[in-house]
Design a protein around this motif. Structure first.
Motif, PDB file in Angstrom:
ATOM      1  N   LEU A  20     -97.202 -69.083  73.431  1.00 55.82           N
ATOM      2  CA  LEU A  20     -96.575 -68.075  74.382  1.00 55.82           C
ATOM      3  C   LEU A  20     -97.318 -66.826  74.452  1.00 55.82           C
ATOM      4  N   HIS A  21     -97.747 -66.299  73.289  1.00 58.63           N
ATOM      5  CA  HIS A  21     -98.532 -65.273  73.398  1.00 58.63           C
ATOM      6  C   HIS A  21     -99.947 -65.155  74.237  1.00 58.63           C
ATOM      7  N   SER A  28     -96.780 -59.817  71.345  1.00 59.11           N
ATOM      8  CA  SER A  28     -97.332 -59.922  69.901  1.00 59.11           C
ATOM      9  C   SER A  28     -97.168 -61.428  69.515  1.00 59.11           C
ATOM     10  N   PRO A  29     -97.917 -61.828  68.668  1.00 56.87           N
ATOM     11  CA  PRO A  29     -98.015 -63.348  68.297  1.00 56.87           C
ATOM     12  C   PRO A  29     -96.835 -63.398  67.203  1.00 56.87           C
ATOM     13  N   GLU A  30     -96.072 -62.440  66.820  1.00 59.22           N
ATOM     14  CA  GLU A  30     -94.976 -62.306  65.836  1.00 59.22           C
ATOM     15  C   GLU A  30     -93.885 -61.667  66.423  1.00 59.22           C
ATOM     16  N   PRO A  31     -93.313 -62.074  67.449  1.00 57.58           N
ATOM     17  CA  PRO A  31     -92.306 -61.363  68.079  1.00 57.58           C
ATOM     18  C   PRO A  31     -90.842 -61.757  67.009  1.00 57.58           C
ATOM     19  N   GLY A  32     -89.862 -60.610  67.545  1.00 55.67           N
ATOM     20  CA  GLY A  32     -88.735 -60.833  66.702  1.00 55.67           C
ATOM     21  C   GLY A  32     -87.994 -61.763  67.693  1.00 55.67           C
ATOM     22  N   PHE A  36     -88.609 -63.528  71.399  1.00 62.19           N
ATOM     23  CA  PHE A  36     -88.970 -64.762  71.724  1.00 62.19           C
ATOM     24  C   PHE A  36     -88.146 -65.733  72.671  1.00 62.19           C
ATOM     25  N   LEU A  37     -86.948 -65.390  72.423  1.00 64.95           N
ATOM     26  CA  LEU A  37     -85.662 -65.740  73.365  1.00 64.95           C
ATOM     27  C   LEU A  37     -86.267 -65.419  75.023  1.00 64.95           C
ATOM     28  N   SER A  38     -86.300 -64.135  75.231  1.00 63.92           N
ATOM     29  CA  SER A  38     -86.662 -63.848  76.382  1.00 63.92           C
ATOM     30  C   SER A  38     -87.992 -64.674  77.112  1.00 63.92           C
ATOM     31  N   ALA A  39     -88.856 -64.554  76.087  1.00 62.44           N
ATOM     32  CA  ALA A  39     -90.221 -65.411  76.563  1.00 62.44           C
ATOM     33  C   ALA A  39     -89.923 -66.706  76.763  1.00 62.44           C
ATOM     34  N   ILE A  40     -89.248 -67.644  76.215  1.00 61.39           N
ATOM     35  CA  ILE A  40     -88.910 -68.983  76.407  1.00 61.39           C
ATOM     36  C   ILE A  40     -88.018 -68.898  77.682  1.00 61.39           C
ATOM     37  N   GLU A  41     -87.045 -68.260  77.774  1.00 60.82           N
ATOM     38  CA  GLU A  41     -86.233 -68.239  79.114  1.00 60.82           C
ATOM     39  C   GLU A  41     -87.266 -67.941  80.366  1.00 60.82           C
ATOM     40  N   GLU A  42     -88.031 -66.992  80.214  1.00 60.55           N
ATOM     41  CA  GLU A  42     -88.970 -66.696  81.313  1.00 60.55           C
ATOM     42  C   GLU A  42     -89.724 -67.737  81.572  1.00 60.55           C
ATOM     43  N   ILE A  49     -87.714 -75.559  84.672  1.00 59.53           N
ATOM     44  CA  ILE A  49     -87.122 -76.329  83.497  1.00 59.53           C
ATOM     45  C   ILE A  49     -85.685 -75.729  83.221  1.00 59.53           C
ATOM     46  N   PRO A  50     -84.810 -76.516  83.211  1.00 56.37           N
ATOM     47  CA  PRO A  50     -83.384 -75.740  82.657  1.00 56.37           C
ATOM     48  C   PRO A  50     -83.460 -74.742  81.778  1.00 56.37           C
ATOM     49  N   VAL A  51     -83.072 -73.340  81.947  1.00 55.96           N
ATOM     50  CA  VAL A  51     -82.968 -72.305  81.268  1.00 55.96           C
ATOM     51  C   VAL A  51     -82.105 -72.325  80.108  1.00 55.96           C
ATOM     52  N   THR A  52     -82.474 -72.973  79.050  1.00 52.48           N
ATOM     53  CA  THR A  52     -81.805 -72.675  77.570  1.00 52.48           C
ATOM     54  C   THR A  52     -82.039 -71.786  76.669  1.00 52.48           C
ATOM     55  N   GLY A  53     -83.227 -71.300  76.712  1.00 54.85           N
ATOM     56  CA  GLY A  53     -83.624 -70.586  75.609  1.00 54.85           C
ATOM     57  C   GLY A  53     -84.044 -71.391  74.326  1.00 54.85           C
ATOM     58  N   THR A  54     -84.007 -72.519  74.265  1.00 51.78           N
ATOM     59  CA  THR A  54     -84.430 -73.244  73.299  1.00 51.78           C
ATOM     60  C   THR A  54     -85.877 -73.987  73.684  1.00 51.78           C
ATOM     61  N   CYS A  55     -86.870 -74.169  72.773  1.00 53.34           N
ATOM     62  CA  CYS A  55     -88.064 -74.631  72.960  1.00 53.34           C
ATOM     63  C   CYS A  55     -87.931 -76.167  72.805  1.00 53.34           C
ATOM     64  N   ASP A  56     -87.146 -76.730  73.745  1.00 56.21           N
ATOM     65  CA  ASP A  56     -87.081 -78.367  73.399  1.00 56.21           C
ATOM     66  C   ASP A  56     -88.125 -79.112  73.716  1.00 56.21           C
ATOM     67  N   ALA A  57     -87.910 -80.568  73.906  1.00 57.58           N
ATOM     68  CA  ALA A  57     -89.122 -81.373  73.973  1.00 57.58           C
ATOM     69  C   ALA A  57     -89.758 -81.108  75.317  1.00 57.58           C
ATOM     70  N   LYS A  58     -88.998 -80.846  76.661  1.00 58.25           N
ATOM     71  CA  LYS A  58     -89.387 -80.673  77.707  1.00 58.25           C
ATOM     72  C   LYS A  58     -90.135 -79.402  77.833  1.00 58.25           C
ATOM     73  N   THR A  59     -89.692 -78.339  77.349  1.00 55.96           N
ATOM     74  CA  THR A  59     -90.317 -77.171  77.414  1.00 55.96           C
ATOM     75  C   THR A  59     -91.599 -77.211  76.324  1.00 55.96           C
ATOM     76  N   GLN A  60     -91.536 -77.923  75.232  1.00 54.22           N
ATOM     77  CA  GLN A  60     -92.856 -78.035  74.435  1.00 54.22           C
ATOM     78  C   GLN A  60     -93.830 -78.594  75.347  1.00 54.22           C
ATOM     79  N   GLU A  61     -93.653 -79.796  75.915  1.00 52.33           N
ATOM     80  CA  GLU A  61     -94.485 -80.606  76.839  1.00 52.33           C
ATOM     81  C   GLU A  61     -95.060 -79.637  77.825  1.00 52.33           C
ATOM     82  N   ALA A  62     -94.011 -78.825  78.482  1.00 55.02           N
ATOM     83  CA  ALA A  62     -94.640 -77.781  79.617  1.00 55.02           C
ATOM     84  C   ALA A  62     -95.834 -76.898  78.986  1.00 55.02           C
TER      85      ALA A  62
END
Length: 69
Positions: A20-21, A28-32, A36-42, A49-62
């Motif tokens: 994500l960085h 930052s490569p070491e965010p709070g 991190f939650l905001s970056a995943i959602e964005e 991708i459904p906005v869940t705020g978690t880095c699930d399998a679909k998000t990891q693939e993307a």
């Protein structure tokens, strides 16, 4: 971490943060947790991708596709 050209697997939090960085979603490569939650959602929103705020399998693939590895 610490090795040139090394990224932890996308299944690990450190690998998710580094990717994500590298693609501009984190300053930052070491965010709070809130950053991190905001970056995943964005990232999820940008990729329709459904906005869940978690880095699930679909998000990891993307994330792998967007980063290139």
């Amino acid at each position: 971490p610490g090795r040139v050209g090394h990224l932890d697997p996308v299944s690990e939090l450190s690998g998710q943060k580094a990717r994500l960085h590298n693609i501009g979603y984190l300053d930052s490569p070491e965010p709070g947790d809130p950053e991190f939650l905001s970056a995943i959602e964005e990232f999820q929103c940008d990729r329709a991708i459904p906005v869940t705020g978690t880095c699930d399998a679909k998000t990891q693939e993307a994330l792998l596709a967007a980063h290139g590895c």
